[in-house]
Design a protein around this motif. Structure first.
Motif, PDB file in Angstrom:
ATOM      1  N   UNK A 550       0.833  -1.203   0.000  1.00 37.57           N
ATOM      2  CA  UNK A 550       0.000   0.000   0.000  1.00 37.57           C
ATOM      3  C   UNK A 550       0.868   1.254   0.000  1.00 37.57           C
ATOM      4  N   UNK A 551       1.923   1.264   0.784  1.00 38.82           N
ATOM      5  CA  UNK A 551       2.780   2.448   0.874  1.00 38.82           C
ATOM      6  C   UNK A 551       3.388   2.784  -0.476  1.00 38.82           C
ATOM      7  N   UNK A 552       3.814   1.774  -1.205  1.00 41.12           N
ATOM      8  CA  UNK A 552       4.394   2.030  -2.535  1.00 41.12           C
ATOM      9  C   UNK A 552       3.325   2.542  -3.492  1.00 41.12           C
ATOM     10  N   UNK A 553       2.135   1.975  -3.443  1.00 40.15           N
ATOM     11  CA  UNK A 553       1.056   2.425  -4.322  1.00 40.15           C
ATOM     12  C   UNK A 553       0.695   3.882  -4.030  1.00 40.15           C
ATOM     13  N   UNK A 554       0.639   4.240  -2.748  1.00 39.43           N
ATOM     14  CA  UNK A 554       0.307   5.615  -2.385  1.00 39.43           C
ATOM     15  C   UNK A 554       1.421   6.558  -2.803  1.00 39.43           C
ATOM     16  N   UNK A 555       2.670   6.184  -2.591  1.00 40.18           N
ATOM     17  CA  UNK A 555       3.793   7.019  -3.019  1.00 40.18           C
ATOM     18  C   UNK A 555       3.826   7.186  -4.533  1.00 40.18           C
ATOM     19  N   UNK A 556       3.253   6.216  -5.239  1.00 41.94           N
ATOM     20  CA  UNK A 556       3.190   6.307  -6.698  1.00 41.94           C
ATOM     21  C   UNK A 556       1.990   7.118  -7.172  1.00 41.94           C
ATOM     22  N   UNK A 557       1.195   7.654  -6.239  1.00 44.07           N
ATOM     23  CA  UNK A 557       0.126   8.575  -6.620  1.00 44.07           C
ATOM     24  C   UNK A 557      -1.277   8.062  -6.467  1.00 44.07           C
ATOM     25  N   UNK A 558      -1.489   6.818  -6.013  1.00 49.47           N
ATOM     26  CA  UNK A 558      -2.836   6.310  -5.823  1.00 49.47           C
ATOM     27  C   UNK A 558      -3.423   6.869  -4.522  1.00 49.47           C
ATOM     28  N   UNK A 559      -4.733   7.029  -4.513  1.00 46.97           N
ATOM     29  CA  UNK A 559      -5.410   7.672  -3.385  1.00 46.97           C
ATOM     30  C   UNK A 559      -5.255   6.848  -2.102  1.00 46.97           C
ATOM     31  N   UNK A 560      -4.738   7.484  -1.068  1.00 44.51           N
ATOM     32  CA  UNK A 560      -4.434   6.762   0.169  1.00 44.51           C
ATOM     33  C   UNK A 560      -5.690   6.237   0.854  1.00 44.51           C
ATOM     34  N   UNK A 561      -6.731   7.030   0.911  1.00 45.79           N
ATOM     35  CA  UNK A 561      -7.947   6.579   1.589  1.00 45.79           C
ATOM     36  C   UNK A 561      -8.551   5.370   0.892  1.00 45.79           C
TER      37      UNK A 561
END
Length: 830
Positions: A550-561
């Motif tokens: 999840x952390x990598x996906x969020x750092x890549x710009x996907x919505x954290x919530x």
């Protein structure tokens, strides 16, 4: 006579005619007259009497003032009282009855004897009174005017509307206009307005402007006369007055004497404090010309050129529009007014414009090209740019009035290419099929192109930003990144048929694949063939498990919530794409593979600038915060696995663009959402598709209107009938080929071979090599030379068995490149 007296016949002693008359003879008590004798008549002195009668000559020793009784005597009611004790006597002089005295020639009685005015003349005031009254009144009026003038300040606050300048939005080249937003006005200095344009406006609006004091009494009188005779060409207000009213705050447009007087005072003061050129420039920058406000914007709107390049006739045309801006571009009334302007110019300066009435021709303005600037693709770009500006503190109202130059990231050629790629594949589908495409430069995060729909006016839903659909197997590259970033290599062996260490994994329903695989496969094959069991097991094996992914996906710009909520809901299904994403997020997210592990958030604004003090200043610079999400080595090895998807995996049938590229397909359960996200070193593009039908309450399917469900229907998502390897991949391919048409071929960094093997399952046992007598068999079987793939070759070493019922909920093998599209049926989206 004249004083209410009655005179006794033959005498000159006045008798009172009324109780209020105090000028009369004394009347002593009945039967007693001082110094008189019994029987004497009233008013006649007796022997020794010292009191004279009024109008008679004084007697010897007379000490009593005329008209008063002796000291100690009291007059009857209505009579004149005697002189009070201590009061001085009348000074000696001519007798009262003598010249100048009462009753004498030239005395008051003479005045009283004048003939009184009779009839209407008695109502007329004395001429001296009239002159004095007029003088006082005039002085008072001028005094009040002087006080009012002195107390009327020159406004210092400009009206917001007077300075409001619409902003212009441009493509990434900073030259090609997308749209004009808000008030169409561009403020320029007087040096940018030709003299003949200035003269045209002055001639028709206020021909004495250069010489007057800010107001014109003759113009006011002329306006009244011309209005009365129906031939009004000029208003009563001067240019200075109009400028004050339009430019400064506090001078309303209401019709009232108070407002008009205040406007006159302000105009006079402005004329003293401000240069004529400055007044004229403010005026020409604020007035309404119909399509635009201000002379510069009007020149662009009607003739497609700057004010500096306007001809004399074009300047006269714009001057003619000032009186009635609402006239159509070629209205007969406007043509008549144009001729009046030409005539007025010739009168204003015969030497310069004397020939205009015979030479000037009514110019032809260009068609109004901005009837609806939101139509077609423009609206999608404009709205998305405004949305981003709001996140940076610039509201739409600020944009529409601030006079900004907004340079976006959009490339006009690629915007058209995106539309062509989508419509080329989907033209035979019904409007229930929806496609979103987004293309991002991985090196700077700029969204250079996208497809949100064909016409924003009829369908304002912007697909690549507004549609959030399950990523399906197109999410797996983030798991791959977490795997490699953890120090595990591509050579690691992962399960091909069931999840490890348990099946199902903790908290997740059983995960299967679309086809049977070997029990142990390497990470490259697991990626190329989109093996669910392998990727769920990889997510379980990395340190931190789903939180790391999840952390990598969020750092890549996907919505954290959205990512957090999905992990909580779906547990390890998250690793194979249950979380909703947008096409823009995916295009920007894959930039970590194309750009050495770095990510810049997707954005659509390059720069916002504004003219200040004659110089353009940057108000908002480009937002480019770079984040190193994974190492360059992890990025390089990720590319190796993702290239295999195109060269020998699920996208091999439709994904070849003739240059190095990587990507990933994705299809969720029931084929409701389908994706292909792919990239080159220069461009990362995501294509997502879904299908919705419009159903009434009784279940009837209704055809959508402009891709929108009609009222009283509900949008229901249904299966597309194809997978991500089909239509989405073909759209991606067509767009990428067109986008790279003039770009040099670039390759990715070589494989890094980073990390160490982390075998979730044991490596497969090598097959024994049979002994062969004679020559070693050829490496490849003989054929006719047309084989693209053969058993044992790269990407073709496995013959897929028939489906055994274990259906992959998120992906499937590639469909043939020539697979026909399903026949479209009526459908719809909200």
């Amino acid at each position: 006579m004249g004083r209410g007296y009655e005179r006794e016949r033959g005498g000159n002693v006045p008798y009172p005619s009324g109780p209020a008359d105090r000028t009369q003879a004394l009347r002593p008590p009945t039967g007693a007259f001082p110094g008189g004798h019994p029987g004497a008549r009233p008013g006649q002195p007796g022997p020794g009497d010292r009191t004279q009668h009024i109008g008679g000559p004084p007697g010897p020793g007379d000490r009593t003032q005329i008209g008063g009784p002796p000291t100690g005597f009291r007059a009857e009611a209505g009579e004149t009282q005697a002189m009070q004790p201590g009061r001085r006597r009348r000074a000696s002089g001519p007798p009262p009855g003598g010249p100048g005295g009462p009753g004498g020639p030239g005395g008051p009685d003479d005045f009283d004897e004048k003939k009184p005015r009779r009839g209407w003349k008695r109502f007329l005031p004395n001429w001296k009174v009239v002159i004095i009254g007029f003088t006082v009144l005039t002085a008072g009026v001028f005094g009040m005017i002087a006080v009012a003038y002195a107390n009327t300040p020159v406004p210092t606050v400009q009206q917001a509307e007077a300075l409001a300048q619409g902003s212009v939005m441009y493509y990434s080249d900073g030259k090609t206009k997308i749209a004009h937003l808000g008030t169409k006005r561009t403020i320029v200095g007087i040096d940018k307005i030709p003299v003949h344009v200035q003269d045209a406006v002055i001639a028709i609006e206020n021909d004495t402007f250069r010489e007057d004091s800010g107001i014109s009494l003759s113009a006011m009188a002329r306006s009244v006369w011309m209005t009365a005779t129906g031939q009004q060409l000029q208003g009563a207000s001067t240019i200075t007055q109009q400028m004050a009213r339009n430019y400064y705050d506090g001078l309303s447009q209401e019709v009232s004497i108070k407002r008009k007087i205040k406007e006159i005072f302000v105009a006079v003061k402005i004329n003293k404090e401000m240069d004529k050129d400055e007044i004229l420039a403010n005026y020409l920058n604020t007035i309404n010309f119909g399509r635009a406000y201000g002379i510069e914007a009007a020149a662009q709107a009607y003739f497609g050129k700057s004010a500096m390049k306007l001809s004399v006739a074009e300047g006269a045309y714009l001057a003619a529009r000032v009186q009635t801006p609402s006239w159509e571009a070629e209205a007969p009334e406007l043509k008549y007014r144009f001729n009046n302007v030409i005539a007025a110019m010739a009168k204003l300066d015969p030497a310069k414009y004397g020939n205009l009435p015979t030479t000037a021709k009514f110019p032809k303005p260009k068609p109004d090209s901005n009837v609806d600037e939101q139509g077609g693709l423009k609206g999608y770009m404009v709205i998305q740019a405004l949305e981003e500006l709001k996140t940076r503190g610039m509201t739409p109202d600020m944009v529409r009035s601030g006079g900004y130059k907004i340079v976006t990231t959009f490339d006009r050629r690629l915007m058209l290419a995106a539309k062509k790629a989508v419509t080329g594949v989907t033209s035979n589908m019904s409007k229930e099929f929806h496609t979103g495409l987004a293309a991002v430069n991985p090196k700077n995060g700029r969204v250079i192109a996208f497809y949100g729909g064909n016409d924003y006016v009829s369908d304002p839903w912007n697909e690549p930003w507004d549609s959030k659909k399950q990523a399906a197997s197109a999410f797996k590259p983030y798991v791959l990144a977490a795997w490699l970033e953890a120090g595990y290599s591509l050579s690691s062996f992962v399960p091909g048929n069931k999840t490890f260490p348990s099946d199902p994994l903790d908290g997740t329903t059983r995960i299967t694949n679309s086809h049977r695989e070997k029990d142990s496969i390497d990470v490259i094959r697991a990626t190329a063939q989109s093996i669910n069991t392998a990727y769920a097991s990889m997510a379980y094996a990395v340190p931190g498990q789903l939180e790391t992914v999840k952390a990598i996906a969020v750092d890549a710009g996907l919505d954290e919530k959205r990512m957090t909520d999905d992990v909580a809901e779906h547990k390890y299904l998250f690793s194979i794409g249950t979380a909703p994403v947008t096409a823009v997020e995916q295009a920007a997210g894959y930039s970590i593979f194309a750009n050495g592990g770095k990510h810049i958030d997707a954005h659509v604004i390059v720069e916002v600038s504004q003219m200040k003090d004659g110089k353009r200043q940057v108000v908002l610079p480009e937002r480019r915060s770079v984040k190193q999400v994974i190492s360059p080595e992890a990025a390089a090895d990720s590319v190796v696995a993702l290239k295999a998807v195109i060269t020998g995996g699920t996208a091999s049938g439709n994904g070849n663009i003739g240059r190095p590229a990587g990507g990933k397909t994705g299809t969720n359960t029931g084929e409701e959402d389908a994706w292909f996200v792919g990239f080159t070193p220069q461009l990362s593009t995501a294509v997502g598709m879904y299908r919705e039908q419009c159903k009434t309450k009784n279940g009837k399917i209704v055809q959508p209107k402009h891709s929108n469900c009609p009222k009283k229907t509900t949008a229901i998502e249904v299966g597309l009938g194809f997978q991500g390897a089909d239509a989405p991949t073909r759209i991606w391919r067509d767009f990428m080929i067109e986008a790279h048409k003039s770009w040099e071929v670039q390759d990715f960094p070589p494989r890094a071979n980073a990390g160490a093997p982390e075998n979730i399952v044991p490596s497969p046992s090598p097959s024994p090599t049979p002994e062969v007598e004679g020559d070693f068999p050829p490496d490849f079987p003989e054929g006719d030379g047309n084989e693209d793939c053969f058993p044992g070759g790269e990407g073709c070493d496995i013959d897929f068995p028939e489906d055994d019922g274990n259906v992959d909920p998120f992906t499937a093998p590639a469909a043939p490149g020539t697979a026909p599209l399903p026949q479209p049926t009526a459908a719809r989206r909200e």
